[in-house]
Design a protein around this motif. Structure first.
Motif, PDB file in Angstrom:
ATOM      1  N   ARG A 208      -0.814  -8.724 -56.487  1.00 36.43           N
ATOM      2  CA  ARG A 208      -2.196  -9.126 -56.220  1.00 36.43           C
ATOM      3  C   ARG A 208      -3.023  -8.495 -57.328  1.00 36.43           C
ATOM      4  O   ARG A 208      -3.106  -7.273 -57.418  1.00 36.43           O
ATOM      5  N   GLY A 209      -3.611  -9.320 -58.169  1.00 35.55           N
ATOM      6  CA  GLY A 209      -4.279  -8.796 -59.346  1.00 35.55           C
ATOM      7  C   GLY A 209      -3.261  -8.102 -60.234  1.00 35.55           C
ATOM      8  O   GLY A 209      -2.211  -8.662 -60.548  1.00 35.55           O
ATOM      9  N   HIS A 210      -3.539  -6.856 -60.572  1.00 36.98           N
ATOM     10  CA  HIS A 210      -2.629  -6.094 -61.429  1.00 36.98           C
ATOM     11  C   HIS A 210      -1.700  -5.185 -60.629  1.00 36.98           C
ATOM     12  O   HIS A 210      -1.018  -4.338 -61.213  1.00 36.98           O
ATOM     13  N   HIS A 211      -1.673  -5.359 -59.318  1.00 36.89           N
ATOM     14  CA  HIS A 211      -0.963  -4.409 -58.465  1.00 36.89           C
ATOM     15  C   HIS A 211       0.249  -5.015 -57.781  1.00 36.89           C
ATOM     16  O   HIS A 211       0.207  -6.163 -57.318  1.00 36.89           O
ATOM     17  N   LEU A 212       1.306  -4.225 -57.704  1.00 37.05           N
ATOM     18  CA  LEU A 212       2.445  -4.573 -56.870  1.00 37.05           C
ATOM     19  C   LEU A 212       2.099  -4.244 -55.420  1.00 37.05           C
ATOM     20  O   LEU A 212       1.580  -3.166 -55.127  1.00 37.05           O
ATOM     21  N   ILE A 213       2.368  -5.193 -54.536  1.00 40.24           N
ATOM     22  CA  ILE A 213       2.228  -4.976 -53.092  1.00 40.24           C
ATOM     23  C   ILE A 213       3.630  -5.019 -52.490  1.00 40.24           C
ATOM     24  O   ILE A 213       4.405  -5.939 -52.792  1.00 40.24           O
ATOM     25  N   THR A 214       3.968  -4.045 -51.664  1.00 38.16           N
ATOM     26  CA  THR A 214       5.219  -4.116 -50.913  1.00 38.16           C
ATOM     27  C   THR A 214       4.893  -4.063 -49.415  1.00 38.16           C
ATOM     28  O   THR A 214       4.009  -3.315 -48.985  1.00 38.16           O
ATOM     29  N   GLU A 215       5.610  -4.877 -48.661  1.00 44.08           N
ATOM     30  CA  GLU A 215       5.432  -4.919 -47.208  1.00 44.08           C
ATOM     31  C   GLU A 215       6.788  -4.626 -46.559  1.00 44.08           C
ATOM     32  O   GLU A 215       7.790  -5.296 -46.857  1.00 44.08           O
ATOM     33  N   TRP A 216       6.797  -3.645 -45.698  1.00 43.07           N
ATOM     34  CA  TRP A 216       8.029  -3.147 -45.085  1.00 43.07           C
ATOM     35  C   TRP A 216       7.980  -3.281 -43.581  1.00 43.07           C
ATOM     36  O   TRP A 216       6.936  -3.035 -42.965  1.00 43.07           O
ATOM     37  N   GLU A 217       9.117  -3.643 -42.956  1.00 41.54           N
ATOM     38  CA  GLU A 217       9.253  -3.654 -41.521  1.00 41.54           C
ATOM     39  C   GLU A 217      10.103  -2.466 -41.097  1.00 41.54           C
ATOM     40  O   GLU A 217      11.073  -2.113 -41.765  1.00 41.54           O
ATOM     41  N   VAL A 218       9.734  -1.850 -39.979  1.00 42.34           N
ATOM     42  CA  VAL A 218      10.534  -0.754 -39.446  1.00 42.34           C
ATOM     43  C   VAL A 218      11.770  -1.323 -38.761  1.00 42.34           C
ATOM     44  O   VAL A 218      11.683  -2.270 -37.980  1.00 42.34           O
TER      45      VAL A 218
END
Length: 220
Positions: A208-218
């Motif tokens: 998103r833009g210049h950023h890495l986004i990570t989404e994690w599930e427990v």
């Protein structure tokens, strides 16, 4: 599950730091976030029923915890604070959204009354420390089915150690901060043993833009 669905959300440096040094405001590091990263953060706020930060974050960062970069409703602001030591001029007392200060029996009665006069609800949940086990069903009864936890490190640990977290979403800042005592994503005493660790599954990663986004599930 007698509690809200919990999403821990944070911006972190590559080495996992939340601030530049212990006691610093996270807003300094957040100045490195671009518009798209802020929009991502506020999209999550707009979708949840409640948002929580600790009282140390309120004192240090003075966040508003409202939705600004996208269209959407403001979540209920929930601030656990064992001694009710929240500045009465803090942004969380704005009329933009309801605020609940969660405190304990050791909070001074006069401070509790002043918080109520400032327009917030006060819940006494616990003797000396906020009882999160008791608090979570209360939030669900209040209609808060989804809760965004924006930290800091101490609050994140309270949720992690109790296995109250369902997702973790991170905005990665492309910097190294360093420092042995600088707050990281999760503080507290730690799990210490391999068998006790919280396990995660990577659900998504994107820019998103210049950023890495990570989404994690427990993983349970």
């Amino acid at each position: 599950m007698n509690r809200p669905y919990v999403i821990v959300v944070s911006e972190v440096s590559v080495d996992g730091k939340l601030t530049l040094y212990r006691g610093a405001s996270s807003k300094e590091l957040m100045t490195l976030m671009d518009q798209e990263a802020y929009r991502y953060l506020h999209e999550i706020r707009a979708k949840v029923d409640g948002i929580m930060v600790g009282c140390e974050t309120v004192r240090t960062d003075n966040p508003s915890l409202t939705v600004r970069y996208v269209q959407g409703k403001n979540p209920v602001r929930i601030i656990p604070c064992s001694t009710a030591n929240v500045p009465l001029d803090a942004n969380i007392f704005s009329k933009d959204a309801p605020t609940i200060i969660v405190t304990t029996k050791r909070a001074p009665a006069d401070k509790v009354e002043k918080i109520k006069e400032a327009g917030a609800e006060v819940w006494v949940v616990g003797e000396d420390l906020v009882d999160f086990d008791a608090l979570m069903p209360m939030l669900l009864d209040k209609g808060i089915k989804s809760l965004m936890v924006e930290g800091g490190a101490s609050i994140n640990w309270e949720f992690v150690k109790r296995d109250f977290v369902d997702e973790i979403r991170l905005i990665h800042l492309p910097v190294i901060v360093g420092g042995e005592n600088v707050p990281t994503l999760v503080g507290g005493e730690g799990f210490k043993k391999l068998r006790n660790l919280m396990h995660l599954r990577l659900r998504a990663h994107f820019r998103r833009g210049h950023h890495l986004i990570t989404e994690w599930e427990v993983v349970r």
